[in-house]
Write a protein that holds these residues in place. Structure first.
Motif, PDB file in Angstrom:
ATOM      1  N   ALA A   8       0.538  -1.485  -0.475  1.00  0.00           N
ATOM      2  CA  ALA A   8      -0.006  -0.140   0.192  1.00  0.00           C
ATOM      3  C   ALA A   8       1.120   1.229  -0.440  1.00  0.00           C
ATOM      4  O   ALA A   8       0.435   2.050  -0.599  1.00  0.00           O
ATOM      5  N   LEU A   9       1.897   1.288   0.569  1.00  0.00           N
ATOM      6  CA  LEU A   9       2.804   2.138   1.039  1.00  0.00           C
ATOM      7  C   LEU A   9       3.381   2.791  -0.456  1.00  0.00           C
ATOM      8  O   LEU A   9       3.785   3.338  -0.914  1.00  0.00           O
ATOM      9  N   LEU A  10       3.726   1.297  -0.931  1.00  0.00           N
ATOM     10  CA  LEU A  10       5.033   2.192  -2.052  1.00  0.00           C
ATOM     11  C   LEU A  10       4.002   1.427  -3.389  1.00  0.00           C
ATOM     12  O   LEU A  10       4.584   3.040  -4.177  1.00  0.00           O
ATOM     13  N   ARG A  11       2.889   1.091  -3.633  1.00  0.00           N
ATOM     14  CA  ARG A  11       1.517   2.053  -4.686  1.00  0.00           C
ATOM     15  C   ARG A  11       1.245   3.403  -3.830  1.00  0.00           C
ATOM     16  O   ARG A  11       1.225   4.476  -5.205  1.00  0.00           O
ATOM     17  N   PHE A  12       1.221   3.860  -2.973  1.00  0.00           N
ATOM     18  CA  PHE A  12       0.930   5.153  -3.096  1.00  0.00           C
ATOM     19  C   PHE A  12       2.014   5.995  -3.070  1.00  0.00           C
ATOM     20  O   PHE A  12       2.072   6.996  -4.017  1.00  0.00           O
ATOM     21  N   THR A  13       2.790   5.777  -2.825  1.00  0.00           N
ATOM     22  CA  THR A  13       3.805   6.743  -3.265  1.00  0.00           C
ATOM     23  C   THR A  13       4.359   6.301  -4.887  1.00  0.00           C
ATOM     24  O   THR A  13       4.195   7.942  -5.051  1.00  0.00           O
ATOM     25  N   ALA A  14       4.143   5.286  -5.221  1.00  0.00           N
ATOM     26  CA  ALA A  14       4.296   5.570  -6.932  1.00  0.00           C
ATOM     27  C   ALA A  14       4.210   6.400  -7.710  1.00  0.00           C
ATOM     28  O   ALA A  14       3.626   6.655  -8.758  1.00  0.00           O
ATOM     29  N   ASP A  15       2.579   5.936  -7.435  1.00  0.00           N
ATOM     30  CA  ASP A  15       1.177   6.894  -8.320  1.00  0.00           C
ATOM     31  C   ASP A  15       1.462   8.004  -7.785  1.00  0.00           C
ATOM     32  O   ASP A  15       1.408   8.834  -8.821  1.00  0.00           O
TER      33      ASP A  15
END
Length: 187
Positions: A113-120
């Motif tokens: 969740a943290l990585l997807r949030f950041t990448a987006d």
């Protein structure tokens, strides 16, 4: 080779020159010091991100590595790979970030969740509600804002390193950095 020459420190205001001489020599600090009015607050913001966040050091490093990947900043990645290891990010997770496999089942729900949030966020000005809502399951409101601040800082840092071709000359590991008002670098 960097696109800008080293600035003439003799032309700096005394306060800025004194502040910069208290720091270890660093090519990024030299580039940042071209803007004498913002170099000190910029470095102090980095210090705050290592001393004043509720966000865990591990989560902070996951965010930074993701920003480094999506901004193509070799400088930031090189600086933060050893720091992330010291903060508890394993090699497999770093590898998944480098290969942009942010939906891999090996990632914990929190990390994914943290990585997807950041990448987006790095890739676009608005993110989908489901990405935000999933991140919100794992992060407090304060941590969400802190993630946004870390993303913004390291996006800027990454762009300075890529646009100005700042060379990595020292890799910071798990030694304490940015932990006191008179010790640290911008990275």
């Amino acid at each position: 080779m960097p696109r800008l020459t080293d600035p003439n420190t003799a032309s700096f205001p005394d306060e800025v020159r004194d502040f910069l001489t208290s720091l270890p020599p660093d090519p990024m600090v030299k580039m940042l010091s071209h803007s004498t009015g913002t170099v000190k607050p910029f470095i102090e913001l980095a210090k705050a991100q290592f001393t004043a966040l509720q966000l865990s050091a591990r989560s902070r490093e996951l965010v930074i590595l993701t920003v480094a990947e999506y901004t193509d900043s070799t400088f930031v990645a090189a600086q933060h790979n050893p720091m992330s290891q010291a903060a508890g990010v394993d090699e497999r997770t770093r590898q998944l970030i480098r290969s942009r496999q942010l939906d891999d089942a090996e990632l914990s729900p929190h990390d994914g969740a943290l990585l997807r949030f950041t990448a987006d966020i790095v890739q676009q000005p608005h993110i989908a509600d489901d990405v935000f809502d999933t991140a919100r399951v794992f992060l407090s409101e304060r941590e969400l804002v802190e993630v946004l601040q870390v993303i913004g800082y390291y996006w800027t840092f990454g762009r300075i390193s890529t646009v100005l071709d700042v060379e990595v000359t020292k890799i910071y590991g798990d030694e304490p950095i940015l932990d006191t008002p008179d010790n640290g670098t911008a990275g």
